[in-house]
Design an enzyme around this catalytic site. Structure first.
Site, PDB file in Angstrom:
ATOM      1  N   GLY A 100       0.847  -1.204   0.000  1.00 14.47           N
ATOM      2  CA  GLY A 100       0.000   0.000   0.000  1.00 14.47           C
ATOM      3  C   GLY A 100       0.877   1.246   0.000  1.00 14.47           C
ATOM      4  O   GLY A 100       1.771   1.366   0.833  1.00 14.47           O
ATOM      5  N   ALA A 144      15.661  10.989  -0.267  1.00 20.58           N
ATOM      6  CA  ALA A 144      16.769  10.955   0.697  1.00 20.58           C
ATOM      7  C   ALA A 144      17.761   9.841   0.359  1.00 20.58           C
ATOM      8  O   ALA A 144      18.977  10.026   0.448  1.00 20.58           O
ATOM      9  CB  ALA A 144      16.214  10.779   2.111  1.00 20.58           C
ATOM     10  N   SER A 146       5.761  -6.333   2.518  1.00 22.14           N
ATOM     11  CA  SER A 146       6.951  -5.932   1.752  1.00 22.14           C
ATOM     12  C   SER A 146       8.227  -6.257   2.523  1.00 22.14           C
ATOM     13  O   SER A 146       9.249  -6.619   1.922  1.00 22.14           O
ATOM     14  CB  SER A 146       6.896  -4.428   1.461  1.00 22.14           C
ATOM     15  OG  SER A 146       5.693  -4.127   0.791  1.00 22.14           O
ATOM     16  N   ASP A 193      -1.217   2.004   8.626  1.00 25.57           N
ATOM     17  CA  ASP A 193      -1.816   1.259   9.745  1.00 25.57           C
ATOM     18  C   ASP A 193      -1.026   1.404  11.055  1.00 25.57           C
ATOM     19  O   ASP A 193      -1.557   1.149  12.125  1.00 25.57           O
ATOM     20  CB  ASP A 193      -1.915  -0.230   9.404  1.00 25.57           C
ATOM     21  CG  ASP A 193      -2.881  -0.492   8.257  1.00 25.57           C
ATOM     22  OD1 ASP A 193      -3.647   0.419   7.907  1.00 25.57           O
ATOM     23  OD2 ASP A 193      -2.855  -1.610   7.710  1.00 25.57           O
ATOM     24  N   MET A 220      -9.376   3.315   7.638  1.00 24.11           N
ATOM     25  CA  MET A 220      -8.706   2.081   7.227  1.00 24.11           C
ATOM     26  C   MET A 220      -8.192   1.349   8.469  1.00 24.11           C
ATOM     27  O   MET A 220      -8.132   1.927   9.551  1.00 24.11           O
ATOM     28  CB  MET A 220      -7.572   2.385   6.261  1.00 24.11           C
ATOM     29  CG  MET A 220      -8.052   2.553   4.834  1.00 24.11           C
ATOM     30  SD  MET A 220      -6.691   2.625   3.666  1.00 24.11           S
ATOM     31  CE  MET A 220      -7.569   2.366   2.133  1.00 24.11           C
TER      32      MET A 220
END
Ligand code: ADP
Ligand code: F6P
Length: 322
Positions: free
Chosen positions: A13, A24, A107, A129, A171
């Site tokens: 997401g 960076a 991920s 989240d 969410m």
């Protein structure tokens, strides 16, 4: 002489602050004389070899943009060993000596898989989240919270004008952090979250009492994993006769120009990730611990899985919601 090369990708997401982190990474690496390859669409780009060389100008004008200019994706092939092996081989073929993977818990699991196939990887926690362990905050959380409280402020104006109860869905399929924190920050009455049981009958009785005391509008935050917003609103309406309305905030929460906090966090995470890779410290995740950036082995992050919600936050929400 062979120039050192690293790669960077954004996966899962998307969230605000991913661009600040990539910027960076690029600028810190170039400063150290290291070339950066930007992989497109997360692990898909690794498997299908979609990439671009990122120079300092490639990341100009990206800091203030939400989403991710490298794009993100969910990549089922990466869940299986052949996909992971191919991704690692492709990276080696590109002469890449290390990868920075920016994304959520899934991920980070992908990052760990590549580490096992011999690619040094540093993970950067990025998920609205805020359920990734070993970091006080993940990228994107602060911006999402600001988005939610902006929406609730607007809803409170109309709720108070019409004596209405609004049920606002945030969410968070398994995690109520956004719902609880947004409720505290926006003066909501209740936050319904997947981690804690709730009794809708009791909530209705309390809303009725509030009404009798002259407090005729309210905001009930509900995390998406804690129930159906429309059903909750209908129950409140049927039980006490209040006019109710529903607002599902959905993906609106994930976008928008990153807050100062997320830009600064991205800057610190990105630079720390490059330093860790160049110091030969692969297989770790950068995280924010109090005011410091620290490294935690990816293995430990994955073992813990999901960060539980802090009881202090729940207590604060209960105290202030009454
Ligand atoms: P997020 O990173 O936001 O939690 P996902 O859980 O959808 O999002 O994960 C993003 C991607 O990471 C997946 O589509 C997949 O490519 C990779 N991934 C997720 N879980 C694993 C796993 N157990 N092993 C290897 N790769 C994974
Ligand atoms: O994990 C981040 C998150 O935004 C969750 O809060 C939400 O449930 C999910 O992603 C939505 O995923 P998608 O973008 O695939 O609809």
């Amino acid at each position: 002489m062979h120039q050192k090369r690293i790669a960077v990708l954004t996966s899962g997401g998307d969230c605000s602050g991913m661009n600040a982190t990539v910027r960076a990474v690029v600028r810190a690496a170039l400063e150290a004389g290291v070339e950066v390859i930007g992989i497109q669409k997360g692990y898909h780009g690794l498997i299908d070899r979609h990439y671009e060389v990122l120079g300092t100008r490639s990341v100009s004008n990206t800091l203030q943009r939400g989403g991710t200019f490298l794009q993100s994706a969910r990549c089922p092939q990466m869940m299986e060993e052949p996909g992971q092996r191919l991704a690692a081989e492709n990276l080696k073929g590109l002469g890449v000596e290390g990868l920075i993977a920016i994304g959520g818990d899934g991920s980070l699991r992908g990052a760990m898989a590549l580490q096992r196939f011999g690619i040094p990887v540093i993970g950067v926690p990025a998920s609205i989240d805020n359920d990734i362990p070993f970091t006080d905050m993940s990228l994107g959380v602060d911006t999402a919270l600001n988005n939610i409280i902006h929406a609730v402020d607007c809803l409170k104006d109309t709720a108070s004008s019409h004596d209405r109860t609004f049920v606002v869905e945030t969410m968070g399929r398994n995690c109520g952090y956004l719902a609880v924190m947004a409720s505290i920050a926006s003066g909501g009455e209740y936050a319904l979250i997947p981690e804690a049981p709730y009794d809708l009958d009791e909530i209705c009785k309390a809303l009725r009492r509030r009404y009798e005391e002259g407090r005729s509008n309210s905001i009930i935050m509900v995390a998406e994993g804690a129930g159906q917003a429309q059903e909750i609103a209908d129950t409140i309406k049927d039980s006490i006769g209040f006019e109710t309305r529903v607002m599902i905030l959905g993906h609106y929460q994930r976008g928008g120009s990153p807050s100062a906090f997320d830009r600064l966090l991205g800057a610190r995470f990105g630079v720390a990730a490059v330093e860790a890779l160049l110091a030969g410290d692969g297989g770790k995740m950068v995280g924010l611990s109090y005011a410091s950036i620290k490294l935690t082995p990816l293995e430990e992050v994955i073992k813990v899985g999901s960060k539980p919600i802090d009881n202090m936050i729940l207590k604060l929400a209960c105290t202030l919601g009454n």
